[in-house]
Motif scaffolding. Structure first.
Motif, PDB file in Angstrom:
ATOM      1  N   MET A  38       0.825  -1.204   0.000  1.00 23.36           N
ATOM      2  CA  MET A  38       0.000   0.000   0.000  1.00 23.36           C
ATOM      3  C   MET A  38       0.865   1.263   0.000  1.00 23.36           C
ATOM      4  SD  MET A  38      -3.075  -0.714   2.690  1.00 23.36           S
ATOM      5  CE  MET A  38      -4.594  -1.518   2.189  1.00 23.36           C
ATOM      6  N   TRP A  39       1.897   1.248   0.825  1.00 24.15           N
ATOM      7  CA  TRP A  39       2.793   2.411   0.934  1.00 24.15           C
ATOM      8  C   TRP A  39       3.550   2.653  -0.371  1.00 24.15           C
ATOM      9  CZ3 TRP A  39       8.244   1.766   0.871  1.00 24.15           C
ATOM     10  CH2 TRP A  39       8.976   2.942   1.100  1.00 24.15           C
ATOM     11  N   LYS A  40       3.945   1.584  -1.029  1.00 22.79           N
ATOM     12  CA  LYS A  40       4.738   1.675  -2.247  1.00 22.79           C
ATOM     13  C   LYS A  40       3.900   2.102  -3.453  1.00 22.79           C
ATOM     14  CE  LYS A  40       8.069  -1.124  -4.882  1.00 22.79           C
ATOM     15  NZ  LYS A  40       8.636  -2.484  -5.056  1.00 22.79           N
ATOM     16  N   SER A  41       2.604   1.810  -3.413  1.00 26.10           N
ATOM     17  CA  SER A  41       1.738   2.080  -4.563  1.00 26.10           C
ATOM     18  C   SER A  41       1.565   3.578  -4.796  1.00 26.10           C
ATOM     19  CB  SER A  41       0.371   1.434  -4.351  1.00 26.10           C
ATOM     20  OG  SER A  41      -0.508   1.752  -5.400  1.00 26.10           O
ATOM     21  N   GLU A  42       1.550   3.974  -6.057  1.00 24.57           N
ATOM     22  CA  GLU A  42       1.357   5.376  -6.404  1.00 24.57           C
ATOM     23  C   GLU A  42      -0.101   5.804  -6.282  1.00 24.57           C
ATOM     24  OE1 GLU A  42       2.980   5.964 -10.266  1.00 24.57           O
ATOM     25  OE2 GLU A  42       5.070   5.630  -9.631  1.00 24.57           O
ATOM     26  N   SER A  43      -1.014   4.845  -6.258  1.00 24.86           N
ATOM     27  CA  SER A  43      -2.441   5.154  -6.096  1.00 24.86           C
ATOM     28  C   SER A  43      -2.994   4.304  -4.964  1.00 24.86           C
ATOM     29  CB  SER A  43      -3.207   4.882  -7.390  1.00 24.86           C
ATOM     30  OG  SER A  43      -3.036   3.540  -7.792  1.00 24.86           O
ATOM     31  N   PRO A  44      -4.032   4.774  -4.279  1.00 27.13           N
ATOM     32  CA  PRO A  44      -4.592   4.030  -3.145  1.00 27.13           C
ATOM     33  C   PRO A  44      -5.067   2.634  -3.544  1.00 27.13           C
ATOM     34  CG  PRO A  44      -5.425   6.274  -3.187  1.00 27.13           C
ATOM     35  CD  PRO A  44      -4.711   6.071  -4.488  1.00 27.13           C
ATOM     36  N   ILE A  45      -4.812   1.672  -2.665  1.00 20.30           N
ATOM     37  CA  ILE A  45      -5.282   0.306  -2.853  1.00 20.30           C
ATOM     38  C   ILE A  45      -6.233  -0.011  -1.707  1.00 20.30           C
ATOM     39  CG2 ILE A  45      -4.636  -2.121  -3.073  1.00 20.30           C
ATOM     40  CD1 ILE A  45      -1.832  -1.242  -3.833  1.00 20.30           C
ATOM     41  N   SER A  46      -7.385  -0.567  -2.016  1.00 22.71           N
ATOM     42  CA  SER A  46      -8.371  -0.885  -0.988  1.00 22.71           C
ATOM     43  C   SER A  46      -8.182  -2.297  -0.458  1.00 22.71           C
ATOM     44  CB  SER A  46      -9.793  -0.732  -1.529  1.00 22.71           C
ATOM     45  OG  SER A  46     -10.737  -1.157  -0.564  1.00 22.71           O
ATOM     46  N   PHE A  47      -8.011  -2.412   0.848  1.00 25.70           N
ATOM     47  CA  PHE A  47      -7.950  -3.705   1.521  1.00 25.70           C
ATOM     48  C   PHE A  47      -9.329  -4.359   1.566  1.00 25.70           C
ATOM     49  CE2 PHE A  47      -8.232  -5.972   5.698  1.00 25.70           C
ATOM     50  CZ  PHE A  47      -7.354  -7.012   5.426  1.00 25.70           C
ATOM     51  N   TYR A  48     -10.374  -3.559   1.457  1.00 32.95           N
ATOM     52  CA  TYR A  48     -11.739  -4.055   1.649  1.00 32.95           C
ATOM     53  C   TYR A  48     -12.449  -4.399   0.347  1.00 32.95           C
ATOM     54  CZ  TYR A  48     -11.401  -3.179   6.576  1.00 32.95           C
ATOM     55  OH  TYR A  48     -11.018  -3.249   7.895  1.00 32.95           O
ATOM     56  N   GLU A  49     -11.738  -4.381  -0.768  1.00 34.21           N
ATOM     57  CA  GLU A  49     -12.306  -4.784  -2.041  1.00 34.21           C
ATOM     58  C   GLU A  49     -11.425  -5.852  -2.678  1.00 34.21           C
ATOM     59  OE1 GLU A  49     -12.676  -1.362  -4.498  1.00 34.21           O
ATOM     60  OE2 GLU A  49     -13.993  -0.283  -3.111  1.00 34.21           O
ATOM     61  N   CYS A  50     -12.039  -6.818  -3.335  1.00 33.42           N
ATOM     62  CA  CYS A  50     -11.262  -7.801  -4.095  1.00 33.42           C
ATOM     63  C   CYS A  50     -10.559  -7.083  -5.235  1.00 33.42           C
ATOM     64  CB  CYS A  50     -12.180  -8.891  -4.646  1.00 33.42           C
ATOM     65  SG  CYS A  50     -12.882  -9.959  -3.383  1.00 33.42           S
ATOM     66  N   ASN A  51      -9.267  -7.237  -5.312  1.00 39.80           N
ATOM     67  CA  ASN A  51      -8.515  -6.593  -6.387  1.00 39.80           C
ATOM     68  C   ASN A  51      -7.250  -7.392  -6.659  1.00 39.80           C
ATOM     69  OD1 ASN A  51      -6.120  -5.262  -4.823  1.00 39.80           O
ATOM     70  ND2 ASN A  51      -7.940  -4.693  -3.627  1.00 39.80           N
ATOM     71  N   GLU A  52      -6.674  -7.158  -7.823  1.00 43.14           N
ATOM     72  CA  GLU A  52      -5.476  -7.896  -8.228  1.00 43.14           C
ATOM     73  C   GLU A  52      -4.202  -7.300  -7.655  1.00 43.14           C
ATOM     74  OE1 GLU A  52      -5.461  -8.143 -12.443  1.00 43.14           O
ATOM     75  OE2 GLU A  52      -7.231  -9.451 -12.560  1.00 43.14           O
ATOM     76  N   SER A  53      -4.306  -6.160  -6.984  1.00 45.56           N
ATOM     77  CA  SER A  53      -3.119  -5.495  -6.452  1.00 45.56           C
ATOM     78  C   SER A  53      -2.631  -6.125  -5.154  1.00 45.56           C
ATOM     79  CB  SER A  53      -3.406  -4.006  -6.227  1.00 45.56           C
ATOM     80  OG  SER A  53      -3.740  -3.373  -7.439  1.00 45.56           O
ATOM     81  N   LEU A  54      -3.544  -6.762  -4.405  1.00 46.22           N
ATOM     82  CA  LEU A  54      -3.188  -7.336  -3.112  1.00 46.22           C
ATOM     83  C   LEU A  54      -3.442  -8.840  -3.086  1.00 46.22           C
ATOM     84  CD1 LEU A  54      -4.684  -4.734  -0.581  1.00 46.22           C
ATOM     85  CD2 LEU A  54      -2.281  -5.010  -1.228  1.00 46.22           C
ATOM     86  N   ASP A  55      -2.522  -9.576  -2.470  1.00 47.25           N
ATOM     87  CA  ASP A  55      -2.735 -11.002  -2.217  1.00 47.25           C
ATOM     88  C   ASP A  55      -3.680 -11.197  -1.035  1.00 47.25           C
ATOM     89  OD1 ASP A  55      -0.812 -11.500  -4.184  1.00 47.25           O
ATOM     90  OD2 ASP A  55       0.817 -11.595  -2.712  1.00 47.25           O
ATOM     91  N   VAL A  56      -3.613 -10.282  -0.076  1.00 45.89           N
ATOM     92  CA  VAL A  56      -4.450 -10.358   1.122  1.00 45.89           C
ATOM     93  C   VAL A  56      -5.472  -9.225   1.077  1.00 45.89           C
ATOM     94  CG1 VAL A  56      -4.515 -10.343   3.642  1.00 45.89           C
ATOM     95  CG2 VAL A  56      -2.533 -11.320   2.455  1.00 45.89           C
ATOM     96  N   THR A  57      -6.731  -9.565   0.935  1.00 46.40           N
ATOM     97  CA  THR A  57      -7.823  -8.590   1.019  1.00 46.40           C
ATOM     98  C   THR A  57      -8.811  -9.072   2.066  1.00 46.40           C
ATOM     99  OG1 THR A  57      -9.173  -9.684  -0.673  1.00 46.40           O
ATOM    100  CG2 THR A  57      -7.604  -7.985  -1.419  1.00 46.40           C
ATOM    101  N   TYR A  58      -9.582  -8.158   2.596  1.00 48.56           N
ATOM    102  CA  TYR A  58     -10.553  -8.555   3.615  1.00 48.56           C
ATOM    103  C   TYR A  58     -11.575  -9.563   3.081  1.00 48.56           C
ATOM    104  CZ  TYR A  58     -14.119  -8.571   7.151  1.00 48.56           C
ATOM    105  OH  TYR A  58     -15.034  -8.991   8.091  1.00 48.56           O
ATOM    106  N   PRO A  59     -12.185  -9.355   1.897  1.00 46.97           N
ATOM    107  CA  PRO A  59     -13.170 -10.340   1.430  1.00 46.97           C
ATOM    108  C   PRO A  59     -12.598 -11.746   1.320  1.00 46.97           C
ATOM    109  CG  PRO A  59     -13.341  -8.325   0.148  1.00 46.97           C
ATOM    110  CD  PRO A  59     -12.099  -8.185   0.983  1.00 46.97           C
ATOM    111  N   ALA A  60     -11.381 -11.871   0.780  1.00 52.15           N
ATOM    112  CA  ALA A  60     -10.780 -13.196   0.623  1.00 52.15           C
ATOM    113  C   ALA A  60     -10.409 -13.796   1.969  1.00 52.15           C
ATOM    114  CB  ALA A  60      -9.545 -13.097  -0.276  1.00 52.15           C
ATOM    115  N   ALA A  61      -9.846 -12.969   2.858  1.00 51.38           N
ATOM    116  CA  ALA A  61      -9.461 -13.450   4.179  1.00 51.38           C
ATOM    117  C   ALA A  61     -10.685 -13.870   4.982  1.00 51.38           C
ATOM    118  CB  ALA A  61      -8.680 -12.364   4.917  1.00 51.38           C
TER     119      ALA A  61
END
Length: 337
Positions: A38-61
């Motif tokens: 998240m810190w390294k990303s140039e744009s905000p990444i949501s932990f609470y939405e399924c997305n390809e940017s994160l391996d760990v997201t709240y919905p999947a966890a």
């Protein structure tokens, strides 16, 4: 270190670790790098939405039953030294602003009372860990600052040397420095957990002699895969004697000497080896998700954990699987937070 006698520990038994009436908690993941990404990303990444940017997201966890997630704060070596603490604080701020969200779905784990409340809450517990003490910049006041912001665990080094000790990739294999010893002393006073993953072998043995809780959050067995980051048998036995945790990790180069050949079967061989050394009460998992690019097939992200649990159940008795996926970790942190 806090005392935790049999009466205290028996409180854990009031809660079922099985999914069902009291709790859906099936997993504790002892290490992820969501905050770094998240810190390294140039744009905000949501932990609470399924997305390809994160391996760990709240919905999947949540779907996989992850009840406890350890979030690492990692500052890479290319950051200028003068900016180490600033970068760490930015990640801590992301933890509070984008992960906790006022405790609606994820709650911080700061004490054993938090763990007790977590069991019946249906929420995910989040524990904050520092991966490499470089951001402390040789000052224990910075440790106390991070502690007050929710940090409860510290890995002393990453792979290189810092003010505390040598990392595992430093050829000289140096142990704790003078500041390193004062840091460990302050961690004892604060009842913090010390993580030896990435620490030099000499540093490991010096830490083992200290009286504070010790884990290897994401390390495998050198007897199974010869990577220098993995633990030798005597190190594993030492962690077993200390009633620590060993977080079996999914990093391909720590699973198999040829990372391209890493597989779930290879991960199971590391579990088998720790058990052969008498460590079934120490086994946990530390995925290192969001800190790795290459993945073990079938263990690509948090959403795969439920399927992995089914594979474990096909090979091992259910009480052992439950112990490894959540109970060992829960009991360790209940005892030491």
């Amino acid at each position: 270190m806090k005392d935790c006698d049999e009466t205290c520990l028996s409180r854990i038994d009031r809660f079922s670790f099985m999914s069902g009436r009291r709790s859906r908690m099936k997993w504790m993941d002892g290490h992820c790098d969501v905050l770094y990404k998240m810190w390294k990303s140039e744009s905000p990444i949501s932990f609470y939405e399924c997305n390809e940017s994160l391996d760990v997201t709240y919905p999947a966890a949540h779907s996989s039953g992850v009840g406890i997630q350890v979030f690492a704060v990692f500052v890479p070596p290319e950051v200028p030294r003068s900016q180490f603490l600033h970068a760490a604080l930015k990640q801590v701020d992301l933890f509070h602003e984008r992960i906790l969200l006022h405790g609606k779905k994820v709650v911080p784990l700061l004490s054993r009372e938090d763990l007790i409340r977590l069991k019946s809450s249906g929420r995910m517990g989040a524990l904050l860990s520092l991966e490499g003490a470089d951001p402390l910049q040789g000052d224990t006041a910075h440790l106390r600052l991070l502690y007050r912001l929710g940090m409860r665990q510290v890995g002393l080094t990453w792979n290189h040397a810092n003010e505390v000790a040598d990392g595992i990739e430093e050829e000289r294999n140096g142990g704790l420095t003078r500041f390193g010893r004062s840091l460990v002393k302050e961690m004892k006073r604060l009842n913090m957990v010390l993580d030896v993953s990435h620490l030099s072998v000499r540093g490991f043995w010096e830490v083992i002699e200290e009286d504070l809780p010790v884990i290897a959050s994401h390390s495998n067995c050198r007897a199974v895969c010869s990577h220098v980051r993995n633990l030798g048998d005597e190190q594993i036995r030492a962690l077993i004697r200390r009633e620590g945790l060993i977080g079996v990790t999914f990093v391909p180069k720590f699973v198999h000497d040829d990372p391209d050949q890493a597989s779930i079967e290879g991960v199971l061989r590391h579990i088998d080896h720790i058990c052969a050394l008498g460590g079934e009460k120490c086994i946990a998992f530390g995925s290192d998700f969001d800190g790795i690019d290459q993945k073990v097939p079938g263990l690509e992200d948090t959403g795969a954990l439920d399927g992995f649990r089914e594979i474990l159940l096909q090979r091992y008795p259910e009480p052992l699987v439950r112990r490894w996926t959540v109970e060992n970790g829960f009991q360790f942190y209940f005892k030491h937070l």
